[in-house]
Design a protein around this motif. Sequence first.
Motif, PDB file in Angstrom:
ATOM      1  N   UNK A 124       0.836  -1.210   0.000  1.00 56.62           N
ATOM      2  CA  UNK A 124       0.000   0.000   0.000  1.00 56.62           C
ATOM      3  C   UNK A 124       0.872   1.261   0.000  1.00 56.62           C
ATOM      4  N   UNK A 125       1.938   1.230   0.811  1.00 55.95           N
ATOM      5  CA  UNK A 125       2.799   2.417   0.908  1.00 55.95           C
ATOM      6  C   UNK A 125       3.430   2.740  -0.445  1.00 55.95           C
ATOM      7  N   UNK A 126       3.911   1.707  -1.128  1.00 59.02           N
ATOM      8  CA  UNK A 126       4.552   1.946  -2.432  1.00 59.02           C
ATOM      9  C   UNK A 126       3.546   2.543  -3.414  1.00 59.02           C
ATOM     10  N   UNK A 127       2.334   2.040  -3.397  1.00 58.64           N
ATOM     11  CA  UNK A 127       1.300   2.582  -4.302  1.00 58.64           C
ATOM     12  C   UNK A 127       1.013   4.042  -3.986  1.00 58.64           C
ATOM     13  N   UNK A 130       3.884   6.320  -5.072  1.00 54.48           N
ATOM     14  CA  UNK A 130       4.292   6.205  -6.484  1.00 54.48           C
ATOM     15  C   UNK A 130       5.760   5.798  -6.591  1.00 54.48           C
ATOM     16  N   UNK A 131       6.145   4.823  -5.783  1.00 57.19           N
ATOM     17  CA  UNK A 131       7.524   4.338  -5.780  1.00 57.19           C
ATOM     18  C   UNK A 131       7.546   2.847  -6.121  1.00 57.19           C
ATOM     19  N   UNK A 132       8.667   2.409  -6.680  1.00 58.86           N
ATOM     20  CA  UNK A 132       8.858   0.975  -6.928  1.00 58.86           C
ATOM     21  C   UNK A 132       9.439   0.288  -5.701  1.00 58.86           C
ATOM     22  N   UNK A 162      12.979  -6.968  -3.096  1.00 58.13           N
ATOM     23  CA  UNK A 162      13.294  -5.679  -3.722  1.00 58.13           C
ATOM     24  C   UNK A 162      12.327  -4.565  -3.393  1.00 58.13           C
ATOM     25  N   UNK A 163      11.472  -4.784  -2.380  1.00 55.14           N
ATOM     26  CA  UNK A 163      10.516  -3.724  -2.024  1.00 55.14           C
ATOM     27  C   UNK A 163      11.149  -2.679  -1.117  1.00 55.14           C
ATOM     28  N   UNK A 164      12.240  -3.057  -0.458  1.00 57.62           N
ATOM     29  CA  UNK A 164      12.998  -2.112   0.365  1.00 57.62           C
ATOM     30  C   UNK A 164      14.471  -2.468   0.219  1.00 57.62           C
ATOM     31  N   UNK A 165      15.316  -1.450   0.313  1.00 62.05           N
ATOM     32  CA  UNK A 165      16.758  -1.722   0.201  1.00 62.05           C
ATOM     33  C   UNK A 165      17.374  -2.054   1.549  1.00 62.05           C
ATOM     34  N   UNK A 166      16.864  -1.409   2.597  1.00 66.73           N
ATOM     35  CA  UNK A 166      17.418  -1.607   3.939  1.00 66.73           C
ATOM     36  C   UNK A 166      16.286  -1.734   4.960  1.00 66.73           C
ATOM     37  N   UNK A 167      16.676  -2.256   6.120  1.00 62.82           N
ATOM     38  CA  UNK A 167      15.718  -2.460   7.206  1.00 62.82           C
ATOM     39  C   UNK A 167      16.076  -1.589   8.401  1.00 62.82           C
TER      40      UNK A 167
END
Length: 314
Positions: A124-127, A130-132, A162-167
């Motif tokens: 939901x956050x990515x939508x 407007x981010x990949x 690949x939804x996040x680069x870091x945690x």
Amino acid sequence: QNYLADSHRYDSSETFYRRCGKSGVMLPKISLGFWHNFGGVDPYERSRAITHYAFDHGITHFDLANNYGPPYGSAEETMGRLMDDSFKPYRDELFISSKAGYDMWEGPYGNWGSRKYLFASIEQSLKRMHLDYVDLFYSHRYDPNTPLEETLQALVDIVKQGKALYIGISRWPLEALKFADKYLKERDVPLLIFQDKLNLLNRGPQESGTLDYCHDNGIGFIGFSPLAQGLLTDRYINGIPEDSRMAQGKFLKSDMLTPELIAQLRAWNVEASAQGKTLAEKALSWILEQQGVTSVIVGASSVPQLEKNLKAAE
Ligand code: NDP
């Protein structure tokens, strides 16, 4: 509505960015938070002007969460609109974070730390934004009823997809943070950063040993509410301004403003003036001087506030 970023935005890079723990990531000393002032209830043009000023001055890190608004989700929608009208060409110069952990939608899957919630929430956050992908995704709070392994493995898998680069992790107690650090290292997705409240009035991360733990173990630390939501500025020294967060009365309550606190704020304000600084500047500089601190996330309801806060990084 074309935005062209200031060509001098990286002029102070040598002193403005700090390495985040023992990672490859550099973060600005001052980051910008979207908890307040970027919601659906806030004037978009003002939010937009604040982010432009930020980016034009080297603030590459914007901190969000699924439920920032109000209403919930709307700060991320603002970020999405900003991507469209301003920041798309600069995506690779931005470090954008979001979080899940607090109440977001109704029913049993819209809160806390389950794999079910974290996966749905990041989608939901990515939508909305407007981010990949986000650069950083956090567990927003400790959930005593979900196995830590479930929450942590969900974070690992979010990175692997690949939804996040870091945690990152926010507001977990020290023992749980230690567990997370070990668990994530063993899975080759090391914990980038820990986020907690640190300011002149709240020194919890130092008292608990959390800040030292981060420093000793190569984890970055980013402080939230560095101005104690505005208390550590000149805003409340002579009463409660109508347009202030305290006047809204939801997250910053007027009963906090005891005579003792006002006396302390006035004394700090005098000390700051004697050094040619504002109280806000003094409060932010103090955090940035503490060992282990990578960055502070400031809030701002106007461009002049952000302008003043940035002085602390000089
Ligand atoms: P601050 O302590 O920086 O408070 C920001 C508020 O202080 C502003 O909205 C404004 O209030 C006032 N202010 C800021 N600068 C000045 C100034 N120079 N002079 C006078 N008043 C000023 O931070 P926040 O509490 O907003 O938190 C910052 C960010 O930290 C959040 O946006 C969020 O990203 C993160 N955060 C994370 C949490 C977590 O659980 N992980 C929890 C809380 C925050 P006013 O509106 O009255 O003008």
